[in-house]
Design a protein around this motif. Structure first.
Motif, PDB file in Angstrom:
ATOM      1  N   LEU A 160       0.944  -0.979  -0.134  1.00 40.79           N
ATOM      2  CA  LEU A 160       0.187   0.304  -0.493  1.00 40.79           C
ATOM      3  C   LEU A 160       0.915   1.483   0.233  1.00 40.79           C
ATOM      4  N   THR A 165      -5.026  10.566  -1.963  1.00 46.86           N
ATOM      5  CA  THR A 165      -5.775  10.092  -2.706  1.00 46.86           C
ATOM      6  C   THR A 165      -7.077  10.836  -2.643  1.00 46.86           C
ATOM      7  N   ILE A 174      -9.543   5.935  -4.322  1.00 50.06           N
ATOM      8  CA  ILE A 174      -8.481   4.510  -4.148  1.00 50.06           C
ATOM      9  C   ILE A 174      -7.936   4.758  -4.822  1.00 50.06           C
ATOM     10  N   SER A 306      -7.945  -4.461  -3.276  1.00 46.50           N
ATOM     11  CA  SER A 306      -8.609  -3.171  -2.904  1.00 46.50           C
ATOM     12  C   SER A 306      -9.584  -3.494  -2.205  1.00 46.50           C
ATOM     13  N   VAL A 309      -8.708  -2.731   1.060  1.00 49.21           N
ATOM     14  CA  VAL A 309      -8.272  -1.197   1.750  1.00 49.21           C
ATOM     15  C   VAL A 309      -9.784  -0.328   1.737  1.00 49.21           C
ATOM     16  N   ALA A 310     -10.924  -0.900   0.759  1.00 50.65           N
ATOM     17  CA  ALA A 310     -11.396   0.273   0.927  1.00 50.65           C
ATOM     18  C   ALA A 310     -12.767  -0.529   2.182  1.00 50.65           C
ATOM     19  N   VAL A 313     -11.146   1.515   4.823  1.00 54.40           N
ATOM     20  CA  VAL A 313     -12.052   2.657   4.659  1.00 54.40           C
ATOM     21  C   VAL A 313     -13.312   2.808   5.485  1.00 54.40           C
ATOM     22  N   GLU A 343      -2.925   2.474  -3.959  1.00 56.86           N
ATOM     23  CA  GLU A 343      -2.426   3.694  -2.974  1.00 56.86           C
ATOM     24  C   GLU A 343      -3.724   4.316  -2.190  1.00 56.86           C
ATOM     25  N   PHE A 344      -3.557   4.654  -0.909  1.00 58.95           N
ATOM     26  CA  PHE A 344      -4.277   5.275  -0.185  1.00 58.95           C
ATOM     27  C   PHE A 344      -4.247   6.152   0.366  1.00 58.95           C
TER      28      PHE A 344
END
Length: 379
Positions: A160, A165, A174, A306, A309-310, A313, A343-344
C-alpha cells in the motif's frame, strides 16, 4: 500508543527537500528500530532510502507500505503565513511542507505498524520501504529499495502506497492504477534566411506548428474499462528568435502525454516518430525527437487487495471509496513490478501549495485505517 500527529510534526521539522535527507529517515530509523524493526539503509547516489522489516525474513506472507519523506521546495517563503518547517497547529490544522504530501502518510503507517506488532504480533512480516527521492527524478529512490530487496531475497506480498488519494473528503478514493507518462521534445531544423525572401529559406516554424496541431488534434482513444481517455498537451514551442526580419534555422517544441492501458510508451513513441517523419517530408526540414518515458500505465484489477483497503476505509469513515486511476504518477509504478499495489492516503487539496496543511484529525483517522488494514490482512 504511537502518536502519528507528533511523528508527523517531527518529520515536518526535518527540511528534507529533494534530495536532502534532512534528518527524516534518521528519525524514522530510530523510531522503528526502538520498536523492534530491523532497519537497513538502501542509499544510492545522493539519495537516502530506508528499509524496515518486522518479522522473519522471507516469510510467505508480508504486508508492505511504501512512501517518501522528501518534499518539493518551499517556493516563496514570504508567501507562507506559517513557517514551512514549523509544523504549527492552528484551529486543528497542521501547517508545513510535506504535511499532505506525504509525511503524515508515512507517520500514520509507521505508527500503525509499530502499535500493531506490539499489540498483536502477526504471523508474517510487515515491511516499510521509505524513500527520499519521490519528488525528484525517482531514479535512485523506490527503485533502489526494490533492487535492495531483490538482492537480499526480501519480498512484499502486497503493498500500500500512502500517497494522498482523496480529492475532497477523507475516504472517497483509492488508486488501483496510474496512467503512463511520457514527454517528447522535438527539434525542427531548416535553413535560416531573410524574412523578405522566404523562398530562399526553409522555415521550421510552419513545420512545428503543423506537427503540434496534428498531435494535439489527434484522439488517442476514448478511454478503457478503468481509465479515462489518454491526453496529449503541447507544453512548449520556442525559437529563441527576437528578430522579425530573420527566419530562424531551428525551432523546438515539446508535448506531454498521459496514457492509459490501451497504449505503451513504445507504441506512442512509434506514433510520434511517424507523425514527425510525415511533417518533415512535407516541409522539407529535419525533425529530431528525444523521448523520456517516466512510467507505463498499470492496473491492479479490483480484487482482494482493493477490497481489503476499501472495507477498512468504509469501516473507519462510513464512505465507500471509489476505485480510481486518475492523477499523475507515483512510486506505485515501480512497486507494481514487485507485487500487487494500491494507494490510499489523505485529502490532497494543498499538496505542493503555499501553506500546505492537513487536518490533525485526518492523521489519526488515517492511522486507524492503516491499523484496521493490518488487522484484517493478518486475521
Amino acid at each position: 500508543m504511537t502518536d502519528p500527529v507528533q511523528l508527523t510534526a517531527d518529520l515536518i521539522r526535518c527540511p528534507s527537500v529533494t534530495p536532502e535527507e534532512g534528518g527524516a529517515l534518521v528519525l524514522l530509523e530510530r523510531v522503528l528500530s526502538d520498536a523492534g524493526f530491523e532497519c537497513a539503509r538502501a542509499d544510492r547516489g545522493d539519495v537516502s532510502n530506508l528499509y524496515a522489516r518486522w518479522g522473519k525474513k522471507g516469510h510467505a506472507r508480508s504486508f508492505g507500505f511504501n512512501g517518501h519523506t522528501d518534499v518539493v521546495p518551499v517556493g516563496d517563503e514570504a508567501a507562507w503565513t506559517k513557517p514551512p518547517f514549523g509544523a504549527e497547529v492552528h484551529n486543528g490544522v497542521m501547517y508545513g511542507r510535506g504535511t499532505t504530501d506525504m509525511k503524515s502518510g508515512v507517520a500514520a503507517f509507521a505508527a500503525a505498524a509499530i502499535d500493531f506488532v506490539r499489540e498483536t504480533p502477526p504471523d508474517g512480516a510487515i515491511i516499510l520501504a521509505i524513500t527520499g527521492d519521490e519528488e525528484g527524478d525517482a531514479v535512485d529512490g523506490t527503485t533502489a529499495l526494490l533492487d535492495y530487496m531483490d538482492q537480499a531475497d526480501e519480498r512484499m506480498s502486497v503493498c500500500l502506497v500512502g500517497e494522498p488519494t482523496c480529492p475532497n473528503q477523507m475516504g472517497e478514493m483509492i488508486k488501483i492504477g496510474r496512467r503512463g507518462s511520457m514527454t517528447a521534445w522535438f527539434t525542427v531544423t531548416g535553413v535560416q534566411g531573410h524574412s523578405a525572401y522566404p523562398h530562399r529559406a526553409k522555415n521550421p516554424l510552419p513545420a512545428m506548428a503543423r506537427l503540434m496541431d496534428r498531435l494535439a488534434s489527434h484522439e488517442l482513444d476514448q478511454g478503457s474499462d478503468h481509465f479515462d481517455a489518454s491526453t496529449l498537451a503541447v507544453v512548449n514551442i520556442d525559437t529563441g528568435n527576437s528578430a522579425t526580419n530573420v527566419i530562424p534555422a531551428q525551432c523546438t517544441g515539446a508535448v506531454n502525454i498521459r496514457f492509459n492501458d490501451l497504449h505503451s510508451g513504445a507504441s506512442l513513441s512509434e506514433w510520434l516518430q511517424t507523425e514527425a517523419d510525415a511533417v518533415a517530408k512535407a516541409f522539407d526540414v529535419a525533425i529530431e525527437i528525444k523521448i523520456k518515458i517516466s512510467g507505463e500505465s498499470f492496473l491492479t484489477p479490483p480484487g482482494p487487495l482493493s477490497d481489503l483497503v476499501a472495507n477498512a476505509v468504509k469501516a473507519e469513515t462510513g464512505i465507500q471509496p471509489e476505485l480510481s486511476t486518475t492523477g499523475g504518477t507515483s512510486d506505485a509504478r515501480f512497486v507494481k513490478n514487485h507485487c500487487p499495489v494500491v494507494e490510499f492516503g489523505l485529502v490532497g487539496r494543498t499538496m505542493h501549495q503555499v501553506d500546505e496543511c492537513v487536518e490533525v484529525a485526518q492523521i489519526d483517522q488515517l492511522k486507524a485505517i492503516y491499523s484496521r488494514i493490518l488487522t484484517d490482512y493478518f486475521s
